[in-house]
Design a protein around this motif. Structure first.
Motif, mmCIF file in Angstrom:
data_model
loop_
_atom_site.group_PDB
_atom_site.id
_atom_site.type_symbol
_atom_site.label_atom_id
_atom_site.label_comp_id
_atom_site.label_asym_id
_atom_site.label_seq_id
_atom_site.Cartn_x
_atom_site.Cartn_y
_atom_site.Cartn_z
ATOM 1 N N UNK A 102 0.846 -1.370 -0.107
ATOM 2 C CA UNK A 102 0.018 0.032 0.038
ATOM 3 C C UNK A 102 0.892 1.242 0.253
ATOM 4 N N UNK A 103 2.085 1.184 0.584
ATOM 5 C CA UNK A 103 2.933 2.593 0.657
ATOM 6 C C UNK A 103 3.711 2.551 -0.446
ATOM 7 N N UNK A 104 3.926 1.520 -1.333
ATOM 8 C CA UNK A 104 5.023 1.271 -2.326
ATOM 9 C C UNK A 104 5.056 2.777 -3.166
ATOM 10 N N UNK A 105 3.839 3.406 -3.508
ATOM 11 C CA UNK A 105 3.751 4.397 -4.448
ATOM 12 C C UNK A 105 4.550 5.812 -4.023
ATOM 13 N N UNK A 106 4.631 5.479 -2.520
ATOM 14 C CA UNK A 106 5.472 6.925 -2.002
ATOM 15 C C UNK A 106 6.896 6.618 -1.769
ATOM 16 N N UNK A 107 7.402 5.624 -2.185
ATOM 17 C CA UNK A 107 8.654 5.361 -2.154
ATOM 18 C C UNK A 107 9.778 6.507 -2.833
ATOM 19 N N UNK A 108 9.249 6.931 -4.070
ATOM 20 C CA UNK A 108 9.987 7.983 -4.774
ATOM 21 C C UNK A 108 10.160 9.400 -3.947
ATOM 22 N N UNK A 109 9.173 9.383 -3.367
ATOM 23 C CA UNK A 109 9.377 10.924 -2.305
ATOM 24 C C UNK A 109 10.575 10.820 -1.633
ATOM 25 N N UNK A 110 10.443 9.569 -0.964
ATOM 26 C CA UNK A 110 11.753 9.433 -0.055
ATOM 27 C C UNK A 110 13.171 9.507 -1.025
ATOM 28 N N UNK A 111 12.933 8.847 -1.793
ATOM 29 C CA UNK A 111 14.352 9.056 -2.733
ATOM 30 C C UNK A 111 14.452 10.366 -3.179
ATOM 31 N N UNK A 112 13.545 11.269 -3.605
ATOM 32 C CA UNK A 112 13.765 12.517 -3.955
ATOM 33 C C UNK A 112 14.340 13.240 -2.902
ATOM 34 N N UNK A 113 13.973 12.952 -1.637
ATOM 35 C CA UNK A 113 14.542 13.650 -0.295
ATOM 36 C C UNK A 113 15.646 12.948 0.177
ATOM 37 N N UNK A 114 16.321 12.058 -0.406
ATOM 38 C CA UNK A 114 17.360 11.276 0.042
ATOM 39 C C UNK A 114 17.157 10.826 1.473
ATOM 40 N N UNK A 115 15.966 10.341 1.557
ATOM 41 C CA UNK A 115 15.728 9.947 2.977
ATOM 42 C C UNK A 115 15.008 8.516 2.747
ATOM 43 N N UNK A 116 15.455 7.566 1.983
ATOM 44 C CA UNK A 116 14.976 6.288 1.644
ATOM 45 C C UNK A 116 15.113 5.422 2.667
ATOM 46 N N UNK A 117 16.306 5.537 3.584
ATOM 47 C CA UNK A 117 16.161 4.699 4.807
ATOM 48 C C UNK A 117 15.251 4.591 5.638
ATOM 49 N N UNK A 118 14.575 5.908 5.526
ATOM 50 C CA UNK A 118 13.571 6.221 6.443
ATOM 51 C C UNK A 118 12.086 5.527 6.165
ATOM 52 N N UNK A 119 12.134 4.875 4.868
ATOM 53 C CA UNK A 119 10.865 4.530 4.122
ATOM 54 C C UNK A 119 10.459 3.142 4.877
ATOM 55 N N UNK A 120 9.077 3.255 5.147
ATOM 56 C CA UNK A 120 8.502 1.878 5.648
ATOM 57 C C UNK A 120 7.519 2.052 6.505
ATOM 58 N N UNK A 121 6.509 1.217 6.781
ATOM 59 C CA UNK A 121 5.680 1.114 7.611
ATOM 60 C C UNK A 121 5.992 1.866 8.815
ATOM 61 N N UNK A 122 6.865 1.181 9.444
ATOM 62 C CA UNK A 122 7.118 1.907 10.878
ATOM 63 C C UNK A 122 7.312 3.479 10.863
ATOM 64 N N UNK A 123 7.595 3.989 9.749
ATOM 65 C CA UNK A 123 7.634 5.312 9.607
ATOM 66 C C UNK A 123 6.625 6.182 8.728
ATOM 67 N N UNK A 124 5.389 5.455 8.799
ATOM 68 C CA UNK A 124 4.130 5.858 7.975
ATOM 69 C C UNK A 124 3.864 7.520 8.410
ATOM 70 N N UNK A 125 4.225 7.902 9.479
ATOM 71 C CA UNK A 125 3.948 9.239 9.929
ATOM 72 C C UNK A 125 4.616 10.165 9.077
ATOM 73 N N UNK A 126 6.040 9.669 8.595
ATOM 74 C CA UNK A 126 6.889 10.560 7.860
ATOM 75 C C UNK A 126 6.303 10.513 6.493
ATOM 76 N N UNK A 127 5.538 9.527 5.803
ATOM 77 C CA UNK A 127 5.139 9.453 4.602
ATOM 78 C C UNK A 127 3.873 10.502 4.333
ATOM 79 N N UNK A 128 3.117 10.487 5.544
ATOM 80 C CA UNK A 128 1.815 11.335 5.653
ATOM 81 C C UNK A 128 2.461 12.959 5.594
ATOM 82 N N UNK A 129 3.625 13.221 6.469
ATOM 83 C CA UNK A 129 3.952 14.536 6.597
ATOM 84 C C UNK A 129 4.909 14.808 5.188
#
Length: 173
Positions: A102-129
């Motif tokens: 479900x969160x896979x479509x948001x991974x590119x945002x993390x790559x653009x922000x050079x924060x892919x290490x924070x990508x994951x369900x445990x950091x869903x709050x960060x995906x929302x932000x």
């Protein structure tokens, strides 16, 4: 690419605080974030579209309209549409569990922000932000005046002062 304006403290901070208030409940984070994203999309529609008919469109059609008018980019369209689908899933099923798929479509945002290490369900709050913050920053020139009446008032005062100065200058010529 021109540097984007920083996020105004009080406005987006209050949005983030609402998301944070339900941080242990992904379903509610999705619904709150989705609500704010829809509010911002409606604000763009109100600002950019002259027809009242566009205001009556559903959220999915508003996204298509903004994309086809090139007001939102392909990336923004895909991200907002993915979040819309996620919000619909969270809001319309009895049992909801957030999955990696479900969160896979948001991974590119993390790559653009050079924060892919924070990508994951445990950091869903960060995906929302990040989803909300990126969209806000991309259109801050539209959003900020709508959500910060003080800035509108100051801009009107500046325009009035400029007009007054022009009248004085014109009268001297």
């Amino acid at each position: 690419m021109p540097k984007k304006q920083p996020i105004p403290d009080k406005i987006l901070e209050s949005f983030f605080n609402d998301i944070d208030s339900v941080k242990h409940k992904p379903r509610f984070q999705i619904i709150v974030t989705g609500g704010y994203l829809e509010l911002l999309v409606n604000t763009l529609i109100e600002h950019k579209c002259k027809s009242n008919g566009s205001k009556k469109l559903n959220y999915a059609n508003k996204l298509v309209l903004l994309h086809e008018m090139e007001i939102i980019s392909e990336e923004e369209f895909e991200t907002l549409n993915a979040f819309r689908e996620l919000r619909n899933e969270a809001a319309h099923v009895a049992q909801f569990t957030l999955t990696a798929e479900m969160i896979a479509p948001f991974e590119d945002s993390f790559k653009r922000n050079k924060s892919e290490r924070l990508f994951g369900i445990e950091n869903f709050q960060r995906i929302c932000h990040l989803t909300l913050g990126e969209f806000w920053n991309a259109h801050t020139a539209v959003f900020h005046p709508y959500f910060n009446p003080k800035q509108i008032e100051e801009a009107e005062l500046d325009r009035a002062e400029t007009k007054r100065q022009k009248l004085i200058f014109d009268s001297l010529q």
